[in-house]
Scaffold this motif. Structure first.
Motif, PDB file in Angstrom:
ATOM      1  N   VAL A 147      61.535  58.867  65.505  1.00  0.00           N
ATOM      2  CA  VAL A 147      62.437  59.172  66.731  1.00  0.00           C
ATOM      3  C   VAL A 147      63.828  58.908  66.519  1.00  0.00           C
ATOM      4  O   VAL A 147      64.694  60.057  67.079  1.00  0.00           O
ATOM      5  CB  VAL A 147      62.047  57.996  67.836  1.00  0.00           C
ATOM      6  N   ALA A 148      64.420  58.200  65.826  1.00  0.00           N
ATOM      7  CA  ALA A 148      65.731  58.216  65.740  1.00  0.00           C
ATOM      8  C   ALA A 148      66.306  59.503  64.809  1.00  0.00           C
ATOM      9  O   ALA A 148      67.525  60.045  65.195  1.00  0.00           O
ATOM     10  CB  ALA A 148      66.148  57.072  64.770  1.00  0.00           C
ATOM     11  N   ILE A 149      65.638  59.707  63.979  1.00  0.00           N
ATOM     12  CA  ILE A 149      66.087  61.005  63.281  1.00  0.00           C
ATOM     13  C   ILE A 149      65.846  62.422  64.255  1.00  0.00           C
ATOM     14  O   ILE A 149      66.745  63.246  63.947  1.00  0.00           O
ATOM     15  CB  ILE A 149      65.280  61.281  61.797  1.00  0.00           C
ATOM     16  N   THR A 150      64.953  62.344  64.895  1.00  0.00           N
ATOM     17  CA  THR A 150      64.708  63.596  65.783  1.00  0.00           C
ATOM     18  C   THR A 150      65.899  63.565  66.672  1.00  0.00           C
ATOM     19  O   THR A 150      66.509  64.458  67.226  1.00  0.00           O
ATOM     20  CB  THR A 150      63.507  63.622  66.283  1.00  0.00           C
ATOM     21  N   LYS A 151      66.497  62.444  67.227  1.00  0.00           N
ATOM     22  CA  LYS A 151      67.286  62.268  68.229  1.00  0.00           C
ATOM     23  C   LYS A 151      68.843  62.926  67.524  1.00  0.00           C
ATOM     24  O   LYS A 151      69.682  63.595  68.060  1.00  0.00           O
ATOM     25  CB  LYS A 151      67.593  61.137  68.570  1.00  0.00           C
ATOM     26  N   LEU A 152      69.106  62.397  66.362  1.00  0.00           N
ATOM     27  CA  LEU A 152      70.132  62.987  65.453  1.00  0.00           C
ATOM     28  C   LEU A 152      70.302  64.302  65.216  1.00  0.00           C
ATOM     29  O   LEU A 152      71.253  65.062  65.525  1.00  0.00           O
ATOM     30  CB  LEU A 152      70.221  62.119  64.276  1.00  0.00           C
ATOM     31  N   MET A 153      68.962  64.727  64.893  1.00  0.00           N
ATOM     32  CA  MET A 153      68.710  66.078  64.649  1.00  0.00           C
ATOM     33  C   MET A 153      68.973  67.099  66.138  1.00  0.00           C
ATOM     34  O   MET A 153      69.720  68.108  65.931  1.00  0.00           O
ATOM     35  CB  MET A 153      67.208  66.391  64.351  1.00  0.00           C
ATOM     36  N   ASN A 154      68.520  66.620  67.083  1.00  0.00           N
ATOM     37  CA  ASN A 154      68.715  67.416  68.440  1.00  0.00           C
ATOM     38  C   ASN A 154      70.279  67.350  68.759  1.00  0.00           C
ATOM     39  O   ASN A 154      70.779  68.149  69.094  1.00  0.00           O
ATOM     40  CB  ASN A 154      67.840  66.301  69.416  1.00  0.00           C
ATOM     41  N   THR A 155      71.039  66.133  68.428  1.00  0.00           N
ATOM     42  CA  THR A 155      72.374  65.946  68.820  1.00  0.00           C
ATOM     43  C   THR A 155      72.920  67.026  67.734  1.00  0.00           C
ATOM     44  O   THR A 155      74.051  67.750  68.411  1.00  0.00           O
ATOM     45  CB  THR A 155      72.804  64.537  68.687  1.00  0.00           C
ATOM     46  N   MET A 156      72.715  66.988  66.591  1.00  0.00           N
ATOM     47  CA  MET A 156      73.521  67.926  65.697  1.00  0.00           C
ATOM     48  C   MET A 156      73.221  69.225  65.877  1.00  0.00           C
ATOM     49  O   MET A 156      74.090  70.346  65.694  1.00  0.00           O
ATOM     50  CB  MET A 156      73.457  67.635  64.554  1.00  0.00           C
ATOM     51  N   CYS A 157      71.820  69.745  66.099  1.00  0.00           N
ATOM     52  CA  CYS A 157      71.542  71.192  65.901  1.00  0.00           C
ATOM     53  C   CYS A 157      71.173  72.004  67.419  1.00  0.00           C
ATOM     54  O   CYS A 157      70.794  72.738  67.490  1.00  0.00           O
ATOM     55  CB  CYS A 157      70.136  71.330  65.234  1.00  0.00           C
ATOM     56  N   ARG A 158      71.432  71.212  68.492  1.00  0.00           N
ATOM     57  CA  ARG A 158      71.478  71.854  69.962  1.00  0.00           C
ATOM     58  C   ARG A 158      72.020  73.169  70.008  1.00  0.00           C
ATOM     59  O   ARG A 158      71.485  74.194  70.214  1.00  0.00           O
ATOM     60  CB  ARG A 158      71.678  70.896  70.907  1.00  0.00           C
ATOM     61  N   GLN A 159      73.260  73.074  69.528  1.00  0.00           N
ATOM     62  CA  GLN A 159      74.197  74.181  69.652  1.00  0.00           C
ATOM     63  C   GLN A 159      73.676  75.264  68.653  1.00  0.00           C
ATOM     64  O   GLN A 159      73.833  76.471  69.046  1.00  0.00           O
ATOM     65  CB  GLN A 159      75.767  73.955  69.304  1.00  0.00           C
ATOM     66  N   GLU A 160      73.583  74.949  67.744  1.00  0.00           N
ATOM     67  CA  GLU A 160      73.011  75.718  66.606  1.00  0.00           C
ATOM     68  C   GLU A 160      71.804  76.530  67.018  1.00  0.00           C
ATOM     69  O   GLU A 160      71.266  77.615  66.758  1.00  0.00           O
ATOM     70  CB  GLU A 160      72.779  75.080  65.362  1.00  0.00           C
TER      71      GLU A 160
END
Length: 224
Positions: free
Chosen positions: A169-182
């Motif tokens: 869950v923590a990794i997917t949240k970070l991934m979502n934050t970092m990759c949303r614009q991409e």
């Protein structure tokens, strides 16, 4: 067994002391078997040597205590117990390898991970690792049998799964934050590519354009 430390409650040292007392008690219990008086079936009464000392009871304890066979069997049982405890500790190693799930600070670890500007492959690698931990823990038996000992590991396996899921869950949240614009940019780019590929190759230039577009898509796929 339970997190955060993979330990056996009660500790193996305490179990060893208890079993040692039991082995000793097997010989000590012979004090209850009082000898008969010579030529009779009557138990020998306690002999009082003095008022300050406990009475002397003639039993079979002294014979068994000095018996080489009893001493050998006692040693055999003691060594068997020690070997079993050694096997238990080896079995616990398969659970101790998961202790980083709860020992590592998530916020600090993910902050350092974010600073590395991770790629999708790096994210996927970590997600696969923690997902595998969940699957492995789910597949493990909830009771561990080692010789004469049965150890319940159900609560530990549940803890392993919960901690691994928390990492996912923590990794997917970070991934979502970092990759949303991409992802939004990528979605727009895919739409553009799709529109270009839908063009009919009516002319040679149109065909070249589509082939170049396919090559560009292939190149971008390699970069991702």
């Amino acid at each position: 067994l339970a997190a955060p430390e993979v330990l056996v409650p009660p500790p193996l040292a305490e179990v060893n002391k208890f079993l040692s007392r039991m082995v000793k008690a097997l010989v000590e219990c012979c004090r209850s078997f009082v000898r008969w008086m010579d030529g009779t079936c009557i138990e020998t009464p306690p002999q009082f040597v003095s008022e300050d000392e406990d009475p002397v009871v003639f039993s079979f304890f002294s014979d068994l205590e000095r018996s080489p066979d009893v001493a050998r069997l006692t040693l055999t049982v003691t060594r068997a117990i020690e070997k079993t405890f050694g096997r238990v500790n080896k079995q616990l190693d398969q659970y101790r390898r998961y202790d980083q799930l709860w020992k590592v600070d998530k916020a600090q670890h993910l902050s350092k991970f974010e600073q590395r500007n991770p790629t999708t492959v790096m994210f996927d690698s970590r997600l696969q690792s923690f997902s595998k931990a969940v699957q492995d823990a789910r597949a493990m038996p909830h009771e561990l049998e080692v010789d004469f000992m049965a150890i319940s590991v159900g609560s530990l396996l549940r803890d392993i799964q919960e901690h691994a899921k928390a990492w996912v869950v923590a990794i997917t949240k970070l991934m979502n934050t970092m990759c949303r614009q991409e992802l939004m940019d990528l979605h727009e780019l895919i739409g553009e590519f799709s529109a270009n590929l839908d063009r009919n190759p009516d002319t040679l230039d149109d065909l070249k354009f589509i082939l170049n577009m396919v090559a560009e898509i292939g190149g971008r796929s390699m970069e991702m």
